[in-house]
Design a protein around this motif. Structure first.
Motif, PDB file in Angstrom:
ATOM      1  N   PRO A  40       0.841  -1.193   0.000  1.00  0.00           N
ATOM      2  CA  PRO A  40       0.000   0.000   0.000  1.00  0.00           C
ATOM      3  C   PRO A  40       0.884   1.254   0.000  1.00  0.00           C
ATOM      4  N   SER A  41       0.346   2.354  -0.478  1.00  0.00           N
ATOM      5  CA  SER A  41       1.137   3.564  -0.703  1.00  0.00           C
ATOM      6  C   SER A  41       1.911   4.021   0.525  1.00  0.00           C
ATOM      7  N   MET A  42       1.248   4.073   1.678  1.00  0.00           N
ATOM      8  CA  MET A  42       1.917   4.598   2.865  1.00  0.00           C
ATOM      9  C   MET A  42       2.987   3.640   3.368  1.00  0.00           C
ATOM     10  N   ALA A  43       2.748   2.347   3.263  1.00  0.00           N
ATOM     11  CA  ALA A  43       3.764   1.358   3.658  1.00  0.00           C
ATOM     12  C   ALA A  43       4.968   1.449   2.727  1.00  0.00           C
ATOM     13  N   ALA A  44       4.708   1.614   1.432  1.00  0.00           N
ATOM     14  CA  ALA A  44       5.800   1.767   0.462  1.00  0.00           C
ATOM     15  C   ALA A  44       6.612   3.016   0.769  1.00  0.00           C
ATOM     16  N   TYR A  45       5.921   4.086   1.139  1.00  0.00           N
ATOM     17  CA  TYR A  45       6.612   5.335   1.468  1.00  0.00           C
ATOM     18  C   TYR A  45       7.521   5.145   2.687  1.00  0.00           C
ATOM     19  N   ALA A  46       7.004   4.495   3.725  1.00  0.00           N
ATOM     20  CA  ALA A  46       7.793   4.267   4.938  1.00  0.00           C
ATOM     21  C   ALA A  46       9.016   3.407   4.644  1.00  0.00           C
ATOM     22  N   LEU A  47       8.840   2.362   3.851  1.00  0.00           N
ATOM     23  CA  LEU A  47       9.967   1.493   3.501  1.00  0.00           C
ATOM     24  C   LEU A  47      11.009   2.244   2.681  1.00  0.00           C
ATOM     25  N   SER A  48      10.558   3.086   1.766  1.00  0.00           N
ATOM     26  CA  SER A  48      11.482   3.863   0.949  1.00  0.00           C
ATOM     27  C   SER A  48      12.291   4.826   1.809  1.00  0.00           C
ATOM     28  N   GLN A  49      11.618   5.484   2.747  1.00  0.00           N
ATOM     29  CA  GLN A  49      12.326   6.366   3.664  1.00  0.00           C
ATOM     30  C   GLN A  49      13.380   5.609   4.469  1.00  0.00           C
ATOM     31  N   THR A  50      13.025   4.423   4.904  1.00  0.00           N
ATOM     32  CA  THR A  50      13.949   3.615   5.705  1.00  0.00           C
ATOM     33  C   THR A  50      15.170   3.211   4.890  1.00  0.00           C
ATOM     34  N   ILE A  51      14.938   2.677   3.706  1.00  0.00           N
ATOM     35  CA  ILE A  51      16.043   2.260   2.836  1.00  0.00           C
ATOM     36  C   ILE A  51      16.984   3.431   2.565  1.00  0.00           C
ATOM     37  N   THR A  52      16.400   4.569   2.222  1.00  0.00           N
ATOM     38  CA  THR A  52      17.210   5.737   1.853  1.00  0.00           C
ATOM     39  C   THR A  52      18.040   6.231   3.022  1.00  0.00           C
ATOM     40  N   ARG A  53      17.431   6.363   4.173  1.00  0.00           N
ATOM     41  CA  ARG A  53      18.153   6.930   5.316  1.00  0.00           C
ATOM     42  C   ARG A  53      19.206   5.970   5.867  1.00  0.00           C
ATOM     43  N   VAL A  54      18.930   4.697   5.862  1.00  0.00           N
ATOM     44  CA  VAL A  54      19.921   3.720   6.339  1.00  0.00           C
ATOM     45  C   VAL A  54      21.161   3.743   5.452  1.00  0.00           C
ATOM     46  N   PHE A  55      20.951   3.713   4.138  1.00  0.00           N
ATOM     47  CA  PHE A  55      22.114   3.695   3.240  1.00  0.00           C
ATOM     48  C   PHE A  55      22.777   5.069   3.133  1.00  0.00           C
ATOM     49  N   ALA A  56      22.034   6.135   3.412  1.00  0.00           N
ATOM     50  CA  ALA A  56      22.664   7.456   3.500  1.00  0.00           C
ATOM     51  C   ALA A  56      23.637   7.489   4.669  1.00  0.00           C
ATOM     52  N   PHE A  57      23.214   6.946   5.806  1.00  0.00           N
ATOM     53  CA  PHE A  57      24.096   6.896   6.976  1.00  0.00           C
ATOM     54  C   PHE A  57      25.313   6.020   6.712  1.00  0.00           C
ATOM     55  N   LEU A  58      25.079   4.806   6.221  1.00  0.00           N
ATOM     56  CA  LEU A  58      26.199   3.889   5.978  1.00  0.00           C
ATOM     57  C   LEU A  58      27.170   4.458   4.954  1.00  0.00           C
TER      58      LEU A  58
END
Length: 557
Positions: A89-107
């Motif tokens: 669903p759209s909001m779940a996809a948005y949350a997952l995208s935010q997570t992926i982006t921020r985790v790999f931005a930090f790493l």
């Protein structure tokens, strides 16, 4: 890695989890960015997935939008964010995208600083703190790793350049194109890498084959993945709305002001929130370096990035200098492709330079050293305040559920009682993405490009309203990505909730031209007082507790 650094990294991941937690805990009740997010991209993904044209051919169209928006306007089917929206669903996809982006931005930032910029054990706090701050920046959501993935890419490229690469670096280069955009970040990053390779060859006489191979590999992958965009920009013969862009209109003085504004405040698509804390730290370090007679690699790298940061802001501003326009008129690619976006390199440049500046302060006397943890803490607190839930709730913007109001638009759909594909609608006082998200077929839209022929047909509908407002006329004629039913009385505002007392008294759209394009209904968030005069019949107003809108439905007679 020392024990204290491991603990710091663990704490950083806990902070990231807390930062992201509202998206998971609140779900569709969460508040997220509207501009260039809910008003466009999120609806695009839903429309694309439901269209059955996810893997459509080059010449496929999406009939739900403007009677047939080219499939290529929705981007590649090989983008990771598209697949998240296809699977969740759209909001779940948005949350997952935010997570992926921020985790790999930090790493990515952490690995970059640890290996190539600040490898000393005593720099552990600066490495972790600067990387965490970078990962918390309020990036443009649909950009994914287009800018926040640059440190990860630079870590890989510098390792390859130095002959230190393992399979991990090559894997990063291969996978990043699937979760980033070429035109919204990596074209400019790869151009910078190519400049470094040329510098090595011409100045240092070191033509690094592996480094060149890495640049060629990532470029080739991006071009293959974004083949639709390449085709639309280079090979498609039909003129698009981008052919009428008029971007170079600023005077020299105006460009200087824009340079300063961008340098201090940044840009909405690459927000760095660097003005209050980072900028003073950079200038403090700059003056400290000027005092030093001997400058090592730390100081030289700091100065290089310090001046590059200023140069990128100047490039951004002066791309809009009116002196460019004759050249842009001769070479259409200069209009259809936004070369100003070299400033998208700035988030990485600013935060790496911030880390180097802190290291310069740490090498000074005690008073300066004490500023290092204070500056990191203040920057993290500042970025915490830019968390979407905090920022947009305080701003009073609708939650995800309130914005799209699926329950309300289901009522409207049932009231009309006909298949949505059998009629066309347009919106006034609210974004057409809302109707699109709810399955309606719209004559209006917000898209990066679409056929120029449609822009001219739609313009006939709103011509009189544009004539009333020079601002709207310029906005539509010389940009035109928002194909909206503009009202001069409303201006460039599209968020009139049910609490608003705004009305339109003299709406002068051409309903005959609207009807010729297939238009049947108008959804307005404000009453249209002269509806009868322009052959609109008011049907009914719709609202409910869950929605922020009161939708006035009008039928074209």
């Amino acid at each position: 890695m020392e024990q204290r650094e491991r603990k710091a990294v663990a704490i950083a991941f806990i902070v990231l989890a807390l930062y992201l937690s509202p998206l998971y805990m609140l779900g569709e009740h969460a508040h997220i960015r509207v501009h260039d997010n809910m008003d466009s991209n999120i609806a695009w993904y839903r429309v694309l997935v439901r269209s059955g044209q996810l893997f459509g051919p080059i010449d496929a169209v999406i009939p739900q939008v403007i009677n047939g928006l080219p499939r290529n306007a929705f981007g590649t089917e090989f983008s990771g964010i598209v697949w998240l929206h296809a699977l969740f669903p759209s909001m779940a996809a948005y949350a997952l995208s935010q997570t992926i982006t921020r985790v790999f931005a930090f790493l990515g930032m952490y690995w970059l600083l640890r290996r190539h910029f600040l490898p000393s054990p005593e720099s552990w706090l600066i490495r972790v703190g600067a990387a965490l701050a970078f990962a918390l920046t309020p990036f443009w959501p649909s950009g994914m790793l287009s800018t926040l993935g640059m440190p990860l890419a630079l870590w890989a490229f510098l390792s390859i350049r130095n002959g230190e690469a393992t399979w991990k670096e090559w894997l990063a280069i291969i996978l990043l194109p699937f979760y980033a955009s070429f035109v919204l970040g990596f074209f400019f990053f790869l151009a910078a890498m190519a400049a470094v390779w040329l510098f090595d060859g011409v100045v240092r006489k070191q033509w690094n084959k592996r480094f060149f191979a890495a640049i060629a590999l990532m470029t080739s992958l991006f071009l293959a993945i974004e083949y639709r965009l390449v085709y639309s920009l280079v090979f498609s013969g039909e003129p698009t709305s981008r052919n009428e862009f008029l971007s170079s209109r600023l005077s020299f003085v105006h460009c200087l002001r824009l340079t300063l504004k961008n340098y201090v405040l940044g840009h909405t698509h690459v927000m760095t929130v660097h003005g209050p804390i980072i900028l003073p730290v950079l200038w403090a370090a700059f003056f400290l370096v000027l005092r030093r007679r001997q400058r090592g690699s730390l100081e030289r790298r700091f100065l290089l990035l310090f001046w590059l940061n200023i140069a990128l802001s100047a490039w951004y501003a002066f791309w809009f200098y009116k002196g460019w326009q004759p050249l842009k008129e001769r070479i259409s690619l200069l209009n259809t492709f936004n070369f100003a976006r070299f400033h998208f390199l700035r988030p990485m440049v600013i935060y790496v330079d911030f880390a180097l500046a802190l290291q310069i302060l740490a090498k000074e006397r005690t008073a300066w050293r004490r500023l290092v943890p204070i500056a990191l803490a203040l920057q993290l607190l500042l970025l915490g305040g830019f968390n979407e839930e905090i920022r947009y709730r305080l701003a009073g913007t609708p939650s995800f559920e309130q914005f799209y109001s699926e329950h309300l638009f289901t009522k409207i759909k049932q009231y009309i009682g006909k298949p949505v594909s059998s009629y066309r609608v347009a919106s006034v006082g609210l974004h057409p993405a809302i109707a699109q998200y709810n399955g309606f077929y719209t004559l209006d839209t917000y898209n990066n490009f679409y056929p120029l022929s449609y822009k001219r047909k739609f313009r006939r509908i709103i011509a009189k309203e544009l004539d009333k407002s020079p601002v709207l006329k310029d906005y539509f004629d010389h940009w035109g990505n928002r194909v909206y039913l503009f009202s001069a009385e409303l201006g460039k505002h599209y968020m009139f909730t049910k609490r608003s007392h705004k009305v339109i008294r003299h709406f002068e759209i051409d309903t005959k031209a609207f009807k010729q394009l297939g238009g049947k209904y108008i959804f307005s968030s404000v009453p249209i007082m002269n509806a009868r005069d322009i052959h609109l019949r008011f049907l009914r107003a719709f609202t409910d507790r869950q929605s922020v809108w009161k939708i006035y439905v009008y039928e074209v007679e």
